[in-house]
Every structure is written in structure tokens, then in C-alpha cells.
Write an enzyme that holds these catalytic residues in place. Structure first.
Site, PDB file in Angstrom:
ATOM      1  N   ARG A  94       0.804  -1.231   0.000  1.00  0.00           N
ATOM      2  CA  ARG A  94       0.000   0.000   0.000  1.00  0.00           C
ATOM      3  C   ARG A  94       0.835   1.279   0.000  1.00  0.00           C
ATOM      4  O   ARG A  94       0.564   2.186  -0.785  1.00  0.00           O
ATOM      5  CB  ARG A  94      -1.007  -0.007   1.153  1.00  0.00           C
ATOM      6  CG  ARG A  94      -2.009  -1.162   1.087  1.00  0.00           C
ATOM      7  CD  ARG A  94      -2.617  -1.300  -0.279  1.00  0.00           C
ATOM      8  NE  ARG A  94      -3.645  -2.328  -0.393  1.00  0.00           N
ATOM      9  CZ  ARG A  94      -3.737  -3.181  -1.396  1.00  0.00           C
ATOM     10  NH1 ARG A  94      -2.845  -3.143  -2.370  1.00  0.00           N
ATOM     11  NH2 ARG A  94      -4.709  -4.051  -1.452  1.00  0.00           N
ATOM     12  N   ASP A 123      -7.139  -1.189   4.276  1.00  0.00           N
ATOM     13  CA  ASP A 123      -6.445  -0.589   3.140  1.00  0.00           C
ATOM     14  C   ASP A 123      -6.826   0.872   2.905  1.00  0.00           C
ATOM     15  O   ASP A 123      -5.993   1.677   2.514  1.00  0.00           O
ATOM     16  CB  ASP A 123      -6.691  -1.415   1.871  1.00  0.00           C
ATOM     17  CG  ASP A 123      -5.853  -2.692   1.870  1.00  0.00           C
ATOM     18  OD1 ASP A 123      -4.779  -2.688   2.514  1.00  0.00           O
ATOM     19  OD2 ASP A 123      -6.263  -3.673   1.236  1.00  0.00           O
ATOM     20  N   SER A 174     -12.855 -12.270  -2.244  1.00  0.00           N
ATOM     21  CA  SER A 174     -12.118 -11.061  -2.546  1.00  0.00           C
ATOM     22  C   SER A 174     -10.641 -11.393  -2.370  1.00  0.00           C
ATOM     23  O   SER A 174     -10.236 -11.886  -1.314  1.00  0.00           O
ATOM     24  CB  SER A 174     -12.544  -9.950  -1.587  1.00  0.00           C
ATOM     25  OG  SER A 174     -11.581  -8.926  -1.594  1.00  0.00           O
TER      26      SER A 174
HETATM   27  N1  ARG Z   1      -6.560  -8.222   5.994  1.00  0.00           N
HETATM   28  C1  ARG Z   1      -5.391  -7.983   5.208  1.00  0.00           C
HETATM   29  C2  ARG Z   1      -4.804  -6.631   5.492  1.00  0.00           C
HETATM   30  O1  ARG Z   1      -5.465  -5.825   6.054  1.00  0.00           O
HETATM   31  C3  ARG Z   1      -5.578  -8.229   3.750  1.00  0.00           C
HETATM   32  C4  ARG Z   1      -6.699  -7.550   3.043  1.00  0.00           C
HETATM   33  C5  ARG Z   1      -6.704  -8.114   1.672  1.00  0.00           C
HETATM   34  N2  ARG Z   1      -7.701  -7.652   0.792  1.00  0.00           N
HETATM   35  C6  ARG Z   1      -8.469  -8.482   0.078  1.00  0.00           C
HETATM   36  N3  ARG Z   1      -9.186  -7.973  -0.849  1.00  0.00           N
HETATM   37  N4  ARG Z   1      -8.474  -9.760   0.269  1.00  0.00           N
HETATM   38  O2  ARG Z   1      -3.680  -6.360   5.182  1.00  0.00           O
END
Ligand code: ARG
Length: 413
Positions: A94, A123, A174
Site C-alpha cells: 500500500r 487498506d 475477494s
Molecule cells: N486483511 C489484510 C490486510 O489488512 C488483507 C486484506 C486483503 N484484501 C483483500 N481484498 N483480500 O492487510
């Protein structure tokens, strides 16, 4: 700087594609930016789709080497694992994407950046904080946090606005992928009582069906970072890519995490991080051999805090810079080679050597050539145990039930 120009982090998926006409309807000129961090992506097709969806311009950047060098290398040196389990594969990408969004916004004279995150995840926090800590003047827009459309409504909106919609039925999951790992959530995974079905995995063979014979890989480190795989020198990015395949074939790196999100929600996340799992175990195995006990213990404390800061989106902060300086100062002698045994979902250190090993056979051995002066142990233990013996002795003087104050009062009479 144009306040009506926005740089959108564009993945090519439904959310970010729908975001283009949505932003245009609100008077923005949209510049799409796609960053390649190792996800399976056809950059040229994504670029075309951005333009077809109404973007004024579409940039694509292959940032895989930069990601490995500037983000994954320090993450490995710091053994970053959130809640002791998650190698932060999504979280680490990110700030890199944020950095590129800011660079393109500056180049384009845009006053805003946008991303496709919803309001429930981590995110959104990372994108908002990482971009504005580099460029406080920028506005951040998260269309999917505001529009309140269901998936079906999004598809209808896309069709009405000539956004190309993928023909195949959308997966119930996802996912997010880059060099350091693959994240999966939603669908049946939302029931934490249910074992993740085999279909959620994309990078790893199930340990049950993995080869019956173990495979060994040798990883050479210099300055706390991998420099060679099985004797072949290579840079970090191809080394990670190769290890993802080799370890993934042995079912290594599956993580089922009941995770505490920064936004207060507990969520069930499945990760596949084969290379990260192998490299983190190998790196820690080499540190155990080359760093003194007190430094290892102090570093473990820093690592936990460092991991949390990365999870919480605090990459571009003086806190993270300071953690990095601490970790950097510990890595010079983390050099040597570690053999890892990959077998049925496990990756274990099977052997290690280092020119800076603090392990000395002449000190550790119970056989000939012992250089440890065992007669000194007695005196050492006398001094070492003195505080605890003193404590115990003082406590014995007090009869059970007797109160120190009572005795003092009696004596003073
Ligand atoms: N929970 C994880 C994080 O906050 C991953 C999020 C991943 N996103 C997804 N679309 N699966 O870093």
C-alpha cells in the site's frame, strides 16, 4: 494544481472501473494508474480497459523490483509478522502504491487521488494516511466508501456507463496478490467455524497432496537479505518468485488468521505466502546463530511494534524510520547460508552456517576439544543467584501469619 483532476489507483476490477464514470459525473478528469507488484495482470489490457471506461490517461508502472528492494527487504530483516502470523503481504504494497499515486499526481498537477477501498477495511486507512503523509495538500476520494451500491447495482451502473464488465461469473472471494503473498476473504470464509475449502487457494498445493519426498533449498544471506538461491546469485524479486513456486508446490505458506483489523473488526483472512514463510524462517534461523541473546530479545520487541505500524498504515512516519534504523544496525553480520527443508506444508531449517556464527563448537561440545572453563560456572552461579537467594532468605524470617508492623510496634514499646 487542478482540484478537478484525480489520479485513481486502478486495478482493472469492477470497483475501480466503476469509479471512473462515478468520478467523472462529479466533475473530475480521471488519470488511471496501475502498479505491478506481482499480481497476475496484463498491464496493456488493464490500460486499455481504463481508457475504455473513460479515463483521460492511463499509466502503468512495473514496480516489482522496487517493491522487493524497498519494502520486502526491510520487512524480512525485521521479521515482520502481524499478530505473529500474517507477513503483511497486502499491507506492505500500500505505501508503495501510495508513493506512486503521489508522484503521478504531482506530475499531472492533480489535486486529488482516489482508490477503490470500501469503508470496512485496513487498506483505506493505509492509502489515505500514506498519500497524505507524503503530500498533505492532496484530497483523497474513496468512491466505494461513499456510493453505497450493491454488486448488482454496480454492474448495472457499469453497463449504463459503457464500462466493460467481465463476462465470467464473479468469484465469491475477494483476493489481493503481490510478490509477498495472496490474501483471500469473503464467501464461506466469513464463517470461522468452517475450514477453508480447497478452492480458495491459488498458489499452494494442499499439504496432503504435496510430494511425498522433501525438497531442500539453500538460501544465502548478506547483510540480512537473501542474495542467492541454491548457489545461484540473483536479485530479490526473482528469488522470491522462484521460492513462491517451489515452496507453494509443497503446500508451504498457508495461513488461516482470525485477524484484528485496525478499524475494530475481527475478520477471518486466509493467506498464501510460500516465499515469505520460507525466507522469514531462514532469516530468523540465521539471526539465532549470529546475534547475541540480548539483541535478539530487544529486536523481537521492536519487530512486533514495527509490524503493527506497517499494518496500521504508518509507513511514512518518523516511527517507521526509527524502527528501520534499529533493524538496519543489527543486520551487518547476518550473513551465511541456510538450508530449508520443504515437506508437506512445513518449511524448517535443516542446516545453517555463517562466517559470523556466535555458535562455537569448541564451547558447545561435550566431546574432545572443549574450551569452556566449567570450573568458572560455580562462581558465576553464586553471583547470578545471589538476588533470588537473598529474597528467599528475607521472606523465611517472617513466620506465616506474622505481620512485620506488629513486630516493629512490639519492639518500639
Ligand atoms: N486483511 C489484510 C490486510 O489488512 C488483507 C486484506 C486483503 N484484501 C483483500 N481484498 N483480500 O492487510
Amino acid at each position: 494544481m487542478s482540484t478537478r483532476k484525480v489520479v485513481l489507483a486502478y486495478s482493472g476490477g469492477l470497483d475501480t472501473s466503476v469509479a471512473i464514470p462515478w468520478l467523472r459525473e462529479r466533475g473530475y478528469e480521471v488519470i488511471a494508474l496501475t502498479i505491478h507488484v506481482g499480481q497476475p495482470v496484463d498491464l496493456q489490457a488493464v490500460r486499455k480497459k481504463a481508457l475504455a471506461s473513460g479515463a483521460k490517461r492511463a499509466y502503468v508502472v512495473d514496480a516489482r523490483d522496487e517493491y522487493a528492494r524497498e519494502y520486502l527487504r526491510p520487512a524480512l530483516q525485521a521479521n515482520l509478522l502481524y499478530e505473529g502470523q500474517y507477513p503483511l503481504s497486502t499491507a506492505l504494497a500500500r505505501p508503495l502504491i501510495g508513493q506512486h499515486l503521489v508522484a503521478v499526481a504531482r506530475k499531472e498537477g492533480a489535486g486529488a487521488i482516489a482508490h477503490g477501498c470500501t469503508g470496512k477495511g485496513n487498506d483505506q486507512v493505509r492509502f489515505d494516511v500514506c498519500t497524505t503523509s507524503l503530500a498533505p495538500e492532496l484530497e483523497v476520494i474513496a468512491p466505494a466508501r461513499e456510493w453505497g451500491m450493491t454488486r448488482d447495482e454496480e454492474i448495472a451502473y457499469a453497463e449504463a456507463h459503457h464500462v466493460p464488465v467481465a463476462a465470467r461469473r464473479a468469484s465469491p472471494y475477494s483476493t489481493d496478490e503481490n510478490l509477498w503473498g495472496r490474501s483471500v476473504e469473503c464467501g464461506i470464509l466469513e464463517d470461522p467455524a468452517v475450514e477453508p475449502p480447497e478452492e480458495v487457494y491459488g498458489w499452494t498445493t494442499s499439504p496432503e497432496r504435496a510430494p511425498d519426498k522433501p525438497e531442500y533449498v539453500r538460501i544465502a544471506f548478506e547483510g540480512g537479505a537473501p542474495v542467492a538461491l541454491d548457489g545461484e546469485r540473483m536479485s530479490l524479486r526473482p528469488l522470491i518468485e522462484r521460492l513462491n513456486r517451489t515452496a507453494g508446490a509443497h503446500g508451504v505458506g498457508r495461513i488461516d488468521h482470525l485477524e484484528s483489523r485496525l478499524v475494530g473488526i475481527k475478520s477471518r483472512e486466509v493467506y498464501e505466502c510460500p516465499a515469505a514463510t520460507v525466507l522469514l524462517a531462514a532469516h530468523q534461523g540465521l539471526e539465532a546463530m549470529t546475534l547475541p541473546r540480548d539483541l535478539l530479545a530487544a529486536k523481537r520487541g521492536i519487530e512486533r511494534q514495527y509490524a503493527q505500524a506497517v499494518y496500521d498504515g504508518l509507513w511514512f512516519t518518523p516511527l517507521r524510520t526509527a524502527f528501520d534504523a534499529f533493524v538496519g544496525a543489527t543486520q551487518e553480520r547476518v550473513e551465511g547460508e541456510v538450508a530449508m527443508k520443504l515437506y508437506k506444508g512445513q518449511a524448517r531449517v535443516s542446516g545453517r552456517r555463517s562466517p559470523f556464527a556466535l555458535y562455537r563448537q569448541s564451547l558447545a561440545t561435550y566431546s574432545d576439544g572443549d574450551e569452556f572453563r566449567a570450573e568458572s560456572a560455580r562462581g558465576f552461579i553464586y553471583v547470578w543467584g545471589l538476588p533470588s537467594r537473598t529474597w528467599a532468605a528475607v521472606g523465611e524470617k517472617r513466620a506465616p501469619g506474622a505481620r512485620v508492623t506488629a513486630r516493629t510496634t512490639r519492639r518500639s514499646r
